[in-house]
Write an enzyme that holds these catalytic residues in place. Structure first.
Site, short mmCIF file in Angstrom:
data_model
loop_
_atom_site.label_atom_id
_atom_site.label_comp_id
_atom_site.label_asym_id
_atom_site.label_seq_id
_atom_site.Cartn_x
_atom_site.Cartn_y
_atom_site.Cartn_z
NE ARG A 12 44.19 33.72 15.33
CZ ARG A 12 45.36 34.45 15.39
NH1 ARG A 12 45.40 35.44 15.04
NH2 ARG A 12 46.46 33.84 16.16
CE LYS A 22 42.20 41.23 34.35
NZ LYS A 22 41.52 40.02 33.64
CE1 TYR A 61 53.75 39.73 26.28
CE2 TYR A 61 51.66 40.92 26.40
CZ TYR A 61 52.97 40.52 27.10
OH TYR A 61 53.17 40.81 28.33
NE ARG A 72 48.92 29.98 13.90
CZ ARG A 72 48.70 31.36 14.18
NH1 ARG A 72 47.60 31.66 14.78
NH2 ARG A 72 49.51 32.45 13.60
CG HIS A 76 47.87 31.89 19.84
ND1 HIS A 76 48.92 32.80 20.24
CD2 HIS A 76 47.88 32.22 18.43
CE1 HIS A 76 49.41 33.68 19.31
NE2 HIS A 76 48.70 33.46 18.26
CG HIS A 81 51.07 29.65 17.86
ND1 HIS A 81 52.49 28.99 17.64
CD2 HIS A 81 51.02 30.59 17.04
CE1 HIS A 81 52.95 29.75 16.53
NE2 HIS A 81 52.13 30.79 16.41
CB SER A 130 42.98 37.96 15.60
OG SER A 130 44.22 37.74 15.46
CG ASN A 133 45.71 38.34 23.98
OD1 ASN A 133 46.43 38.03 25.10
ND2 ASN A 133 44.87 37.56 23.58
CD GLU A 165 51.89 35.43 9.60
OE1 GLU A 165 50.52 35.34 9.74
OE2 GLU A 165 52.64 35.92 10.39
C1 LIG Z 1 51.66 36.29 21.56
C2 LIG Z 1 50.49 36.75 20.60
C3 LIG Z 1 50.98 36.75 19.18
C4 LIG Z 1 49.81 37.08 18.36
N1 LIG Z 1 50.30 37.52 17.05
C5 LIG Z 1 49.12 37.77 16.06
C6 LIG Z 1 49.50 38.30 14.91
O1 LIG Z 1 50.71 38.18 14.60
N2 LIG Z 1 48.53 38.67 14.09
C7 LIG Z 1 47.31 38.65 14.45
O2 LIG Z 1 46.35 39.15 13.74
N3 LIG Z 1 46.93 38.45 15.74
C8 LIG Z 1 47.86 37.90 16.56
N4 LIG Z 1 47.68 37.53 17.82
C9 LIG Z 1 46.28 37.64 18.16
C10 LIG Z 1 45.87 39.39 18.46
O3 LIG Z 1 46.88 39.89 19.22
C11 LIG Z 1 44.78 39.39 19.31
O4 LIG Z 1 43.76 38.61 18.93
C12 LIG Z 1 44.28 40.73 19.18
O5 LIG Z 1 45.33 41.52 19.35
C13 LIG Z 1 42.85 41.08 20.15
O6 LIG Z 1 42.74 42.49 20.44
P1 LIG Z 1 41.61 42.98 21.53
O7 LIG Z 1 41.71 44.35 21.37
O8 LIG Z 1 40.54 42.19 21.21
O9 LIG Z 1 42.19 42.58 22.61
P2 LIG Z 1 43.44 42.80 23.82
O10 LIG Z 1 44.52 43.11 22.74
O11 LIG Z 1 43.79 41.40 24.47
O12 LIG Z 1 43.07 43.77 24.62
C14 LIG Z 1 42.13 43.32 25.76
C15 LIG Z 1 42.15 44.44 26.72
O13 LIG Z 1 41.00 44.32 27.49
C16 LIG Z 1 41.50 44.49 29.10
N5 LIG Z 1 40.89 43.67 29.96
C17 LIG Z 1 40.41 42.46 29.94
N6 LIG Z 1 39.57 42.12 31.19
C18 LIG Z 1 39.51 43.21 31.56
C19 LIG Z 1 38.49 43.68 32.74
N7 LIG Z 1 37.78 42.55 33.21
N8 LIG Z 1 38.46 44.66 32.96
C20 LIG Z 1 38.95 45.69 32.31
N9 LIG Z 1 39.94 45.44 31.20
C21 LIG Z 1 39.91 44.27 30.91
C22 LIG Z 1 43.01 43.94 28.90
O14 LIG Z 1 43.59 44.48 30.08
C23 LIG Z 1 43.34 44.55 27.39
O15 LIG Z 1 43.68 45.88 27.78
C24 LIG Z 1 48.74 37.33 18.98
C25 LIG Z 1 48.31 36.95 20.15
C26 LIG Z 1 49.27 36.78 20.98
C27 LIG Z 1 48.87 36.78 22.46
#
Ligand SMILES: Cc1cc2nc3c(=O)[nH]c(=O)nc-3n(C[C@H](O)[C@H](O)[C@H](O)COP(=O)(O)OP(=O)(O)OC[C@H]3O[C@@H](n4cnc5c(N)ncnc54)[C@H](O)[C@@H]3O)c2cc1C
Length: 709
Positions: free
Chosen positions: A467, A117, A127, A371, A432, A316, A472, A124, A196
């Site tokens: 978690r 999107k 970050y 946490r 978080h 968090h 994750s 996430n 951790e």
């Molecule tokens: C600040 C922060 C620090 C973190 N630190 C850690 C860590 O150290 N270790 C760990 O294991 N986890 C950590 N996490 C959690 C972890 O980053 C996430 O759970 C994980 O990256 C999720 O991956 P994902 O691919 O499922 O989703 P995401 O990486 O969130 O990707 C989701 C994707 O879907 C897209 N999307 C959403 N809705 C739509 C839509 N309607 N149409 C089209 N596209 C859409 C978004 O644009 C994005 O590209 C952290 C999270 C945050 C926010």
């Protein structure tokens, strides 16, 4: 078994046929006599749309990610300008770690559309700071990782899932490294493994405090080099395209809105992977970027997928509190900056604003408590002292021991006049991570045929009620990989034709509305979005009570009615779509799922803490599962157009087919939102809800049966 479903001028027969040698049956879509032959012959699924793009993409040079993706965007939107329907073997919704990792594997077997999107890296994943957990040292063991995960999850985890993830984790990390991800190494030349909270061994693979960015970079680079993968950025997935096969729901793709050109683009796919991440944005203070609005969970819910454990929102404890910075950011941040818990792990101490260390008063593990415990203690301090933030101090460590592991945090502080080496960091808790989501089996399969899930949008049973840190990214890597084989199998036995694209009414952009009306709708929607966030923070936050949850339920339902009424008064039509309106609809859906699930849990477990049921109860050690949207599928012998369901787009109140409040909260009187009281409920009166407790294993067995038969 054959189910005939009328679809425009043609008819499709859905047959269940035997697959030789496999001893199993599979549902397949076969074009009827009128279409078969020519369509099968003339249309090569894998290359129909993508051939032209492949030629264009041959010219790409391996330039940096952003340039590459810009070129790609130009190609996709200009060459396909008149083409509002695209056909792919695999549609992947989301470009975080889960979506990209899956795309790279399935691309070996067919054409792939990655739909995202915003900019591809905005997720996430990008970050994530701390790292990815995996058993990679001889002194560690899978058994130990399993135990740590189950303890953190307050014994609500699915043990089989935990074992699978912990066992397969190390191989997934090695694959990432082979793809070009670069992690920190120790002086001995081996991967540097951090430790951790909650982990009994050093097992966190990391790239300084920017692990997610490195993973996203490596995967995105690989994806952009793959000629079978097509990235559709700034494409908002609106709703999944589903149809009914007897009692089964089948997913055949997704409708999207190109938010740059305002075109509605339909993707028809044999297999769809939902990897759309979490829903942190339903809270006002969150570490999640603006894209995390829970779209995937809401879309899946509307498509009748099973949703589970939505009450478990991880807060968090330590996000940067802008109020406490020497120089205030000029613009409010869209997402809070995370101060990784490695800072506490490295000796960081929490103080209130009178510089009193408070954690030892609550928990003997002090700052090293879990946490959720630390978040609750900070919440208590803030409420009791009526203060806006607490302080996290690491200044007793030598300067280089702070700057080396936390360069990103140090740099962020300096932007606002804060040097974290001699000064304490102002912090607050922030939403978080969403532990709940779309219920998935061990291969990422859902109860909707052809729909798989991976990453934060999924509820695989790994996290249970809480978690474990760094689990994750690992879960996303493992499930993205596990979903590949069943996806390919499903793809091989699916055959769709062009006429599929006409099965559903098309959503439309509000061109008929005057710009004045659109501006008013946007302003109202932004205001309502803030109100929902504020309700969630106030009434569905870190410490909950039945009264507060009931109040949230009341306020959210009234607000949703008010918002919809306003839109329709301004001329909005049921089929209209827009970025803010779609996100708002998903916001409401996720907020209601969290509230109804929280009301369903009459105990305090893991992340769900309620003062009315402060203890753990063994009899309640079951996942929650809110009611589904369309409980009764159409009868097989009576196929009707309604059995082909575009998940309903916003509709006027009188004719609205969307999910009514009563489907989340039985007893809710749709006709009188104003007179519903916090105690309006089903037969049980106060606290009645539609959420239910279901054993995880039984449900998943059901899912697996569906996918393998
Ligand atoms: C600040 C922060 C620090 C973190 N630190 C850690 C860590 O150290 N270790 C760990 O294991 N986890 C950590 N996490 C959690 C972890 O980053 C996430 O759970 C994980 O990256 C999720 O991956 P994902 O691919 O499922 O989703 P995401 O990486 O969130 O990707 C989701 C994707 O879907 C897209 N999307 C959403 N809705 C739509 C839509 N309607 N149409 C089209 N596209 C859409 C978004 O644009 C994005 O590209 C952290 C999270 C945050 C926010």
């Amino acid at each position: 078994m054959t189910t005939c479903i009328p679809a425009g001028s043609g008819r499709l027969h859905c047959r269940v046929r035997d697959i030789k040698g496999q001893g199993c049956r599979r549902t397949s879509w076969i074009a009827s006599v009128a279409f078969s032959g020519c369509i099968q012959k003339d249309f090569s699924w894998s290359h129909g749309v993508s051939k032209f793009l492949q030629i264009q993409r041959c010219n790409f040079s391996p330039s940096p990610i952003n340039e590459n993706s810009k070129t790609l965007r130009t190609v996709t939107s200009s060459s396909l300008r008149d083409d509002s329907t695209k056909f792919f073997d695999f549609a992947v919704i989301g470009s975080g770690v889960a979506g990209l990792r899956y795309a790279l594997e399935v691309a070996k077997h067919g054409s792939v559309a990655v739909i995202t999107k915003a900019e591809p890296h905005e997720s996430n994943t990008n970050y994530a700071q701390g790292g990815v957990s995996a058993v990679l040292s001889l002194s560690d063991s899978v058994e130990s990782h399993v135990q740590d995960t189950i303890v953190a999850g307050a014994y609500l985890c699915d043990e089989e899932t935990v074992r699978v993830v912990c066992t397969e984790g190390p191989e997934r990390i090695r694959e990432l490294i082979a793809m070009g991800a670069s992690f920190d190494h120790g002086e001995d030349g081996n991967l540097h493994l951090a430790r951790e909270g909650g982990h009994s061994h050093h097992r966190i693979v990391h790239a300084a405090d920017m692990t997610g960015r490195e993973i996203e970079r490596a995967l995105l680079e690989a994806v952009l080099k793959d000629p079978k993968i097509f990235m559709f950025e700034h494409h908002l997935a609106i709703d999944l395209l589903t149809c009914q096969d007897g009692s089964d729901t089948v997913c055949l793709g997704v409708d999207t809105l190109n938010t740059e050109t305002q075109e509605v683009i339909r993707f028809i796919s044999k297999v769809t992977l939902l990897a759309s991440g979490g829903a942190g944005q339903i809270y006002p203070t969150t570490t999640n970027p603006p894209v995390a609005t829970g779209d995937g969970i809401a879309m899946a819910h509307r498509a009748q997928a099973v949703i589970s454990n939505m009450e478990f929102v991880q807060f968090h404890p330590t996000a940067l509190a802008d109020e406490g910075l020497p120089v205030q950011p000029t613009k409010a941040r869209e997402n809070a900056f995370l101060i990784t818990e490695a800072v506490r792990g490295d000796g960081g101490i929490l103080y209130n604003l009178d510089m009193e260390r408070f954690m030892p008063l609550y928990d003997e593990r002090a700052e090293l408590a879990r946490r959720d415990v630390v978040a609750r203690c900070i919440d208590d301090q803030l409420k009791k002292r009526n203060e806006k933030y607490v302080l996290l101090d690491i200044s007793h460590k030598p300067r280089e021991k702070i700057l080396s592991p936390f360069p990103n945090i140090a740099a962020e502080g300096l932007k606002y006049g804060l040097d974290i080496t001699p000064q304490p960091i102002p912090v607050v808790p922030a939403a978080h991570y969403m532990c709940g989501g779309v219920r998935a089996g061990l291969q990422g399969e859902t109860n909707v045929q052809g729909l798989f899930v991976a990453g934060e949008v999924a509820c695989t049973g790994l996290h249970g009620a809480n978690r474990l840190a760094s689990n994750s990214l690992l879960e996303a890597l493992v499930f993205a990989r596990r979903a590949v084989h069943p996806s390919i199998e499903h793809m091989k036995f699916s055959s769709l034709d062009f006429s599929t694209s006409d099965w559903w009414a098309r959503p439309a952009v509000p061109v008929s509305l005057e710009s004045n009306a659109i501006e008013k709708i946007l302003a109202m929607t932004r205001e309502v979005r803030k109100e929902v966030q504020s309700i969630m923070w106030k009434y569905v936050g870190i410490v909950r009570s039945t009264t507060r949850l009931e109040t949230a339920k009341q306020k959210i339902c009234v607000l949703e009615d008010k918002w919809e009424d306003y839109l329709f008064q301004m001329g909005w039509e049921p089929t209209m779509v827009g970025l803010e309106a779609c996100e708002m609809r998903n916001f409401f859906c996720c907020a209601k799922l969290v509230v109804s699930s929280a009301l369903a849990r009459h105990e305090s477990r893991g992340l769900h803490y309620t003062i009315d049921f402060p203890d753990l109860e063994e009899s309640k050690r079951l996942p929650t599962q809110p009611a589904r949207t369309h409980p009764s599928p159409p009868r097989e012998e009576d196929p009707s157009p309604s059995s082909l369901s575009l998940c309903p787009v916003l509709q006027p109140q009188e004719t609205r087919k969307g999910t009514p409040a009563s489907s989340y909260f039985p007893g809710w009187d749709e006709s009188k939102p104003g007179v519903n009281t916090p105690n309006s409920g089903g037969p049980e009166g106060v606290g009645a809800f539609s959420g239910q407790l279901r054993p995880f294993h039984d449900e998943r067995k059901d899912l697996r049966t569906r996918i393998t038969i």
